[in-house]
Scaffold this motif. Structure first.
Motif, short mmCIF file in Angstrom:
data_model
loop_
_atom_site.label_atom_id
_atom_site.label_comp_id
_atom_site.label_asym_id
_atom_site.label_seq_id
_atom_site.Cartn_x
_atom_site.Cartn_y
_atom_site.Cartn_z
N TYR A 58 0.25 11.79 -6.64
CA TYR A 58 1.66 11.86 -6.56
C TYR A 58 2.25 11.19 -5.38
CZ TYR A 58 1.22 16.02 -3.34
OH TYR A 58 0.73 16.61 -2.32
N CYS A 59 1.30 10.77 -4.22
CA CYS A 59 1.93 10.09 -3.08
C CYS A 59 2.25 8.66 -3.81
CB CYS A 59 0.99 10.13 -2.07
SG CYS A 59 -0.68 9.64 -2.40
N CYS A 60 1.32 8.21 -4.56
CA CYS A 60 1.50 6.96 -5.03
C CYS A 60 2.62 6.59 -6.16
CB CYS A 60 0.23 6.47 -5.61
SG CYS A 60 -1.40 6.32 -4.54
N ARG A 61 2.58 7.80 -6.90
CA ARG A 61 3.90 7.68 -7.98
C ARG A 61 5.04 7.85 -7.44
NH1 ARG A 61 1.08 9.57 -13.10
NH2 ARG A 61 3.33 10.23 -13.80
N ARG A 120 0.67 -1.41 -0.01
CA ARG A 120 -0.01 0.12 -0.01
C ARG A 120 0.82 1.24 0.11
NH1 ARG A 120 -5.48 -0.37 1.65
NH2 ARG A 120 -5.98 -2.59 2.11
N CYS A 121 0.23 2.36 -0.44
CA CYS A 121 0.89 3.72 -0.36
C CYS A 121 1.19 4.12 1.01
CB CYS A 121 0.33 4.63 -1.19
SG CYS A 121 0.76 6.36 -1.16
N TYR A 122 2.26 4.56 1.28
CA TYR A 122 2.37 4.90 2.80
C TYR A 122 1.39 5.99 3.05
CZ TYR A 122 6.79 2.50 2.51
OH TYR A 122 7.67 1.34 2.50
N THR A 123 1.32 6.96 2.40
CA THR A 123 0.37 8.15 2.62
C THR A 123 -1.19 7.98 2.51
OG1 THR A 123 2.29 9.76 1.73
CG2 THR A 123 0.13 10.58 2.15
N CYS A 124 -1.54 7.56 1.51
CA CYS A 124 -3.02 7.43 1.31
C CYS A 124 -3.49 6.03 1.45
CB CYS A 124 -3.16 8.07 -0.09
SG CYS A 124 -3.04 6.93 -1.49
N GLY A 125 -2.69 4.98 1.44
CA GLY A 125 -3.17 3.74 1.64
C GLY A 125 -3.79 2.69 0.58
ZN LIG Z 1 -0.96 7.40 -2.32
#
Ligand SMILES: [Zn+2]
Length: 64
Positions: A42-45, A6-11
């Motif tokens: 951009y958090c996932c990118r 999972r993305c650390y920021t948005c999950g």
């Molecule tokens: Zn994200």
């Protein structure tokens, strides 16, 4: 370290896209590969762009 599930920021679940990203980024630039995979935030990118595969290097050194 393995690629995170999972993305650390948005999950958002992104771990399933990593193999596709690797194969797409061989032919295209990473920006286009992420656009094709519909990774918009951009958090996932940054999870894809900042990941460094080190398991091959780490596995050369056995535990003491
Ligand atoms: Zn994200």
């Amino acid at each position: 370290m393995e690629f995170p599930v999972r993305c650390y920021t948005c999950g958002a679940v992104i771990g399933d896209l990593y193999d596709q990203y690797k194969s797409l980024s061989k032919d295209k630039n990473p920006e286009q590969a992420l656009n094709d995979l519909l990774v918009d935030r951009y958090c996932c990118r940054r999870m894809f762009l900042g990941h460094v595969e080190v398991m091959g290097t780490i596995s050369k050194y056995p535990r003491i």
